[in-house]
Scaffold this motif. Structure first.
Motif, mmCIF file in Angstrom:
data_model
loop_
_atom_site.group_PDB
_atom_site.id
_atom_site.type_symbol
_atom_site.label_atom_id
_atom_site.label_comp_id
_atom_site.label_asym_id
_atom_site.label_seq_id
_atom_site.Cartn_x
_atom_site.Cartn_y
_atom_site.Cartn_z
ATOM 1 N N VAL A 89 -8.004 -15.660 1.643
ATOM 2 C CA VAL A 89 -6.612 -15.291 1.877
ATOM 3 C C VAL A 89 -6.580 -13.942 2.586
ATOM 4 O O VAL A 89 -7.517 -13.154 2.476
ATOM 5 C CB VAL A 89 -5.793 -15.193 0.569
ATOM 6 N N GLU A 90 -5.501 -13.705 3.302
ATOM 7 C CA GLU A 90 -5.316 -12.403 3.931
ATOM 8 C C GLU A 90 -4.463 -11.556 3.000
ATOM 9 O O GLU A 90 -3.371 -11.955 2.603
ATOM 10 C CB GLU A 90 -4.630 -12.554 5.291
ATOM 11 N N VAL A 91 -4.987 -10.400 2.646
ATOM 12 C CA VAL A 91 -4.314 -9.484 1.730
ATOM 13 C C VAL A 91 -3.861 -8.264 2.525
ATOM 14 O O VAL A 91 -4.622 -7.699 3.303
ATOM 15 C CB VAL A 91 -5.258 -9.057 0.586
ATOM 16 N N VAL A 92 -2.613 -7.871 2.309
ATOM 17 C CA VAL A 92 -2.037 -6.709 2.977
ATOM 18 C C VAL A 92 -2.365 -5.465 2.159
ATOM 19 O O VAL A 92 -2.214 -5.465 0.933
ATOM 20 C CB VAL A 92 -0.509 -6.874 3.115
ATOM 21 N N LEU A 93 -2.806 -4.429 2.851
ATOM 22 C CA LEU A 93 -3.077 -3.148 2.198
ATOM 23 C C LEU A 93 -1.971 -2.176 2.593
ATOM 24 O O LEU A 93 -1.732 -1.950 3.776
ATOM 25 C CB LEU A 93 -4.435 -2.593 2.624
ATOM 26 N N GLN A 94 -1.312 -1.618 1.585
ATOM 27 C CA GLN A 94 -0.209 -0.702 1.831
ATOM 28 C C GLN A 94 -0.513 0.657 1.217
ATOM 29 O O GLN A 94 -1.233 0.742 0.227
ATOM 30 C CB GLN A 94 1.088 -1.227 1.201
ATOM 31 N N VAL A 95 0.067 1.683 1.814
ATOM 32 C CA VAL A 95 0.075 3.017 1.221
ATOM 33 C C VAL A 95 1.536 3.427 1.165
ATOM 34 O O VAL A 95 2.216 3.465 2.191
ATOM 35 C CB VAL A 95 -0.759 4.026 2.034
ATOM 36 N N ASN A 96 2.013 3.682 -0.035
ATOM 37 C CA ASN A 96 3.425 4.015 -0.273
ATOM 38 C C ASN A 96 4.373 2.979 0.341
ATOM 39 O O ASN A 96 5.389 3.300 0.928
ATOM 40 C CB ASN A 96 3.760 5.415 0.220
ATOM 41 N N GLY A 97 3.997 1.714 0.224
ATOM 42 C CA GLY A 97 4.862 0.623 0.658
ATOM 43 C C GLY A 97 4.822 0.307 2.140
ATOM 44 O O GLY A 97 5.520 -0.591 2.595
ATOM 45 N N LYS A 98 4.000 1.025 2.908
ATOM 46 C CA LYS A 98 3.907 0.757 4.343
ATOM 47 C C LYS A 98 2.568 0.096 4.642
ATOM 48 O O LYS A 98 1.528 0.552 4.185
ATOM 49 C CB LYS A 98 4.038 2.042 5.142
ATOM 50 N N VAL A 99 2.605 -0.970 5.424
ATOM 51 C CA VAL A 99 1.393 -1.716 5.746
ATOM 52 C C VAL A 99 0.467 -0.838 6.582
ATOM 53 O O VAL A 99 0.868 -0.288 7.604
ATOM 54 C CB VAL A 99 1.721 -3.016 6.512
ATOM 55 N N ARG A 100 -0.775 -0.725 6.112
ATOM 56 C CA ARG A 100 -1.762 0.093 6.822
ATOM 57 C C ARG A 100 -2.960 -0.714 7.294
ATOM 58 O O ARG A 100 -3.633 -0.329 8.235
ATOM 59 C CB ARG A 100 -2.239 1.239 5.922
ATOM 60 N N ASP A 101 -3.236 -1.848 6.634
ATOM 61 C CA ASP A 101 -4.392 -2.655 7.006
ATOM 62 C C ASP A 101 -4.235 -4.033 6.391
ATOM 63 O O ASP A 101 -3.356 -4.265 5.558
ATOM 64 C CB ASP A 101 -5.682 -1.991 6.505
ATOM 65 N N LYS A 102 -5.105 -4.937 6.814
ATOM 66 C CA LYS A 102 -5.158 -6.284 6.240
ATOM 67 C C LYS A 102 -6.618 -6.633 6.055
ATOM 68 O O LYS A 102 -7.459 -6.261 6.864
ATOM 69 C CB LYS A 102 -4.493 -7.304 7.158
ATOM 70 N N LEU A 103 -6.909 -7.367 4.984
ATOM 71 C CA LEU A 103 -8.266 -7.824 4.702
ATOM 72 C C LEU A 103 -8.251 -9.319 4.450
ATOM 73 O O LEU A 103 -7.326 -9.827 3.814
ATOM 74 C CB LEU A 103 -8.833 -7.143 3.451
ATOM 75 N N THR A 104 -9.273 -10.002 4.910
ATOM 76 C CA THR A 104 -9.466 -11.400 4.548
ATOM 77 C C THR A 104 -10.527 -11.426 3.467
ATOM 78 O O THR A 104 -11.648 -10.962 3.685
ATOM 79 C CB THR A 104 -9.907 -12.226 5.771
#
Length: 149
Positions: A89-104
């Motif tokens: 699955v693709e997981v969204v990485l956020q810092v303080n609610g803002k998307v900063r990266d994505k990981l599979t």
């Protein structure tokens, strides 16, 4: 099928068909070669799904594909539930609610492993460097949100 059979939710049925078309384009863009039998099966299925909404147009296109029977006498497409099982699955990485990266990542990854990967991401580190991590919000299979001050 569920949208049409039970609820008459035409808008969500059409939306699902649009998602199928988008997935077809995404596959076409990624693939080096197109499997002609897969493309043929997808085209036939797409026309069958569209038939309740645009019956005359799909009938014409059905015959353009070389079919001799009416599209409206064909069986409705069925899906294999086993084919819907995903390994990643693709997981969204956020810092303080803002998307900063994505990981599979694997669907079987643990919360701790995913948090570690998130903190190791160079894009996430840019926004967390020199700050205190207050909380890590984890939504399985969806996102990791790192709250910093």
């Amino acid at each position: 099928t569920e949208d049409l059979d039970n609820n008459f939710n035409f808008n969500t049925a059409i939306s699902a068909i649009m998602e199928l078309v988008n997935a077809m384009y995404a596959h076409k863009d990624k693939a080096e070669t197109i499997n002609s039998s897969l493309a043929n099966e997808l085209t036939h299925s797409l026309l069958l799904l569209l038939a309740p909404f645009v019956p005359h147009m799909t009938e014409e296109l059905w015959h353009e594909l070389g079919e001799t029977t009416s599209i409206h006498t064909e069986n409705w497409p069925v899906f294999e539930e086993a084919a819907l099982v995903v390994d990643e699955v693709e997981v969204v990485l956020q810092v303080n609610g803002k998307v900063r990266d994505k990981l599979t990542v694997s669907v079987n990854i643990t919360k701790e492993e995913l948090e570690t990967l998130a903190k190791e991401s160079s894009r996430v580190q840019e926004f967390t460097e020199g700050k205190n991590i207050v909380k890590v919000i984890y939504v399985p299979g969806k996102l990791v949100n790192i709250v910093v001050k």
